[in-house]
Each structure stands twice: as structure tokens, then as C-alpha cells.
Design a protein around this motif. Sequence first.
Motif, short mmCIF file in Angstrom:
data_model
loop_
_atom_site.label_atom_id
_atom_site.label_comp_id
_atom_site.label_asym_id
_atom_site.label_seq_id
_atom_site.Cartn_x
_atom_site.Cartn_y
_atom_site.Cartn_z
N PRO A 1 8.58 -8.80 52.30
CA PRO A 1 10.00 -9.72 51.82
C PRO A 1 10.90 -8.62 51.00
CG PRO A 1 8.04 -10.46 50.66
CD PRO A 1 7.36 -9.43 51.88
N PRO A 2 12.00 -9.21 51.00
CA PRO A 2 12.97 -8.06 50.15
C PRO A 2 12.58 -8.07 48.65
CG PRO A 2 14.03 -10.05 51.19
CD PRO A 2 12.75 -9.98 51.73
N ALA A 3 12.89 -7.16 48.01
CA ALA A 3 12.51 -7.15 46.59
C ALA A 3 13.45 -8.28 45.96
CB ALA A 3 12.89 -5.65 46.10
N VAL A 4 12.99 -8.75 44.85
CA VAL A 4 13.57 -9.63 44.21
C VAL A 4 14.20 -9.10 43.05
CG1 VAL A 4 13.32 -11.72 42.75
CG2 VAL A 4 12.09 -11.58 44.62
N ARG A 5 15.49 -9.39 42.47
CA ARG A 5 16.05 -8.60 41.47
C ARG A 5 15.91 -9.53 40.20
NH1 ARG A 5 22.44 -7.11 41.17
NH2 ARG A 5 22.10 -5.61 39.51
N ARG A 6 15.42 -8.56 39.38
CA ARG A 6 15.07 -9.23 37.97
C ARG A 6 16.42 -9.68 37.22
NH1 ARG A 6 9.63 -7.98 35.97
NH2 ARG A 6 8.40 -7.49 37.53
N ARG A 7 16.35 -10.82 36.53
CA ARG A 7 17.54 -11.07 35.64
C ARG A 7 17.64 -10.17 34.42
NH1 ARG A 7 17.28 -17.01 33.83
NH2 ARG A 7 15.76 -16.25 32.53
N TYR A 8 19.11 -10.06 34.14
CA TYR A 8 19.24 -9.22 32.94
C TYR A 8 19.43 -10.01 31.71
CZ TYR A 8 21.77 -6.37 29.63
OH TYR A 8 22.10 -5.65 28.36
N LEU A 9 18.54 -9.88 30.45
CA LEU A 9 18.63 -10.68 29.33
C LEU A 9 19.15 -9.85 28.40
CD1 LEU A 9 15.27 -12.69 29.71
CD2 LEU A 9 17.60 -13.57 30.32
N ALA A 10 20.30 -10.11 27.76
CA ALA A 10 20.95 -9.45 26.85
C ALA A 10 20.19 -9.47 25.57
CB ALA A 10 22.37 -9.78 26.60
N SER A 11 19.35 -10.31 25.31
CA SER A 11 18.63 -10.19 24.12
C SER A 11 17.26 -9.77 24.14
CB SER A 11 18.38 -11.89 23.55
OG SER A 11 17.82 -12.49 24.47
N SER A 12 16.78 -9.33 25.24
CA SER A 12 15.53 -8.53 25.54
C SER A 12 15.46 -7.47 24.79
CB SER A 12 15.27 -8.16 26.80
OG SER A 12 14.10 -7.59 27.04
#
Length: 74
Positions: free
Chosen positions: A3-14
Amino acid sequence: MSPPAVRRRYLASSPFNNQPPEPAIENFRLQDRVSHDVYGLGRVVGVEEGIAVTVDFGSRQERLTSPYPKLFKL
């Protein structure tokens, strides 16, 4: 077929998104004893604040520009 790779969410507070801090530039003064990875032991004989230092290694003098990755104060 995978399956296609899932794009991770960007969390500004990480805490993992922070850029590494810039290394502090060492401040040298006249007559400081120093060690250089290539030239060996020496003594600072000239200082141009934040720009360069001139070091006497006994058999030669070298002008080393900032930052000084191979120069360490003893």
C-alpha cells in the motif's frame, strides 16, 4: 504490491521538530594554550574577535578562521 506510504502529520509543538542548536564558537585570548588535530600543541599569538586566531605551533604559525572545529583550548 504494497500500500502507498502514509504521510505523517506535522505537529508544531513536537520536541522532535526542533533544529539542533548551533555550536557555541570558542573564544580565545592571547597566550591561551591550544591543541589542534593536525598541527598539535600551540599558543595563541593573535586574535581577531569572531573572525580568526593566529597560533604559534613552534615550527610554524597558522591563521585559523572561525569556527574552529579542530582547535581546542587546554
